[in-house]
Design an enzyme around this catalytic site. Sequence first.
Site, short mmCIF file in Angstrom:
data_model
loop_
_atom_site.label_atom_id
_atom_site.label_comp_id
_atom_site.label_asym_id
_atom_site.label_seq_id
_atom_site.Cartn_x
_atom_site.Cartn_y
_atom_site.Cartn_z
N HIS A 218 115.66 -133.61 51.05
CA HIS A 218 115.59 -132.16 51.14
C HIS A 218 114.47 -131.57 50.29
CE1 HIS A 218 118.25 -132.16 47.47
NE2 HIS A 218 117.58 -131.07 47.20
N ASP A 252 120.04 -138.46 52.08
CA ASP A 252 119.22 -137.53 51.29
C ASP A 252 118.24 -138.29 50.40
OD1 ASP A 252 118.23 -135.10 50.54
OD2 ASP A 252 119.72 -134.73 48.98
N SER A 335 116.02 -131.87 41.71
CA SER A 335 116.33 -132.78 42.81
C SER A 335 115.28 -133.86 42.96
CB SER A 335 116.43 -132.01 44.13
OG SER A 335 117.65 -131.37 44.22
#
Length: 494
Positions: A218, A252, A335
């Site tokens: 993402h 992910d 992230s």
Amino acid sequence: MSTENEGATGPSEAMPPTGPQASDSAPASASGAQTPDTPPVPATPPAAPPPPDFAPTTSGAPHGHAGPAPVGGTPGDQDRTVTMGAHPQPGRPHSGGGWGQQPPYGGGGDPWGAPGGSVPRKRNGGLIAAVLVAALVAGGIGGGIGFWAAGRDDTASTTVSAPGNPEALNRKPTSVSGIAQKALPSVVTIEAQGMTGEGGTGTGFIYDKQGHILTNNHVVASAAEGGGKLTVTFSNGKKYDAEAIGRAEGYDVAVIKLKHASDAVLQPLPLGRSANVQVGDATIAIGAPFGLSGTVTTGIISAKDRPVASSDGGGTSASYMSALQTDASINPGNSGGPLMDAGGNVIGINSAIQSAGSGGLGGEPQQSGSIGLGFAIPIDQAKRVAQDLIKTGRPVYPQIGVQVGMKDTGDGATIAQSGNNGTDAVTPGGPADKAGLRPGDTITKLDDTVIDSGPTLISEIWQHKPGDQVTLTYKRGGKENTAQVTLGQRTGDK
């Protein structure tokens, strides 16, 4: 009932409802601070001769990314929502939500034996980082003592200096400082920008000497899907263009590569074993929260094997993980960054956070500070996925060949009576079919792990690799049964 083909249906297809507002009939997405400016407060010196002036300095740091965030309005890595086990809660993935760290260890000490003390941190958005009054008072007391000890005759001027002990400044390699100094050159800030300007900032780390960088899907999806641009910035400020090598939306996980790796000094971070992690182990997270690259935070492993489903707000990207939970402070922009153990080994990829609030304007999740609930993809899984992506550019998903209801009931994962679009809920000739499972069976355990929902079943299966044999416990007609299932595989586009 809305269902998800657990293994047979690829993660690139519409993801199941997992959020608090999800229903059985309509798919829904599921997924992954600041203080006001404070004027300097002068310390109050002790009576008698005045001590030296203590002039606090203030500093601020801009976010560093001018592009708009795709969902949450905060420039940086995308907002996501997390759903845990059978109790969906509104939240955001680690790269896309804000958290404030609570010290995990009492008394101000740390598990690495480093000297106590706090490090001032910059804030985002041009905010001013004000010096704490308590620090000023402590400074005033220290200065006063030095002054009085050196100049009690009241007739001579005195120069005050801190006691010199160079050895006291040496940090052990196993201290937080020692680990951070070694790891920081291998942690990069990633700026992703799509063709239309959407994108954000995330984190990654050097995977090998060929220039491969491991991060979250993402983080890079906006640039990779839209033919945009990826820029990687090292801790020394040098920037390099990069390209996406492969992306695994369901996990992910993504691998990108520097276009001119020979020009960079590449030192891969050592990978640990997430299977060996225990609750209470010390953790270190490094990333670029709100664009503040090179930010280091610490915490502990709060839980293992935490079922987490995460997705962006648009439902176009969803993933499932049996996560490592940590209370290390993780915010938007973290992230894709490494979660490390006390030895400096990577044990996970920070991916999602739980938010304290939801239901903002228009039903959108509210941006909030860290509440100490962060989730990382176990490195054992991420490493296997990365190897597939580097080798073929495509992820491989293990499967049992069933479609299960995705509503979180806490009673298990029930195989649907009929599949999506008229397909079979149990794939003919698939692993589950060969093991004797039927529509309507409710899977309650995979090996020794309790299965409370469809997302939990998927996250546990994806901890394995194709060809692994697992034991499924299921209920049929009120009776409990077991079956040995050899996992099949499905190769996805992403």
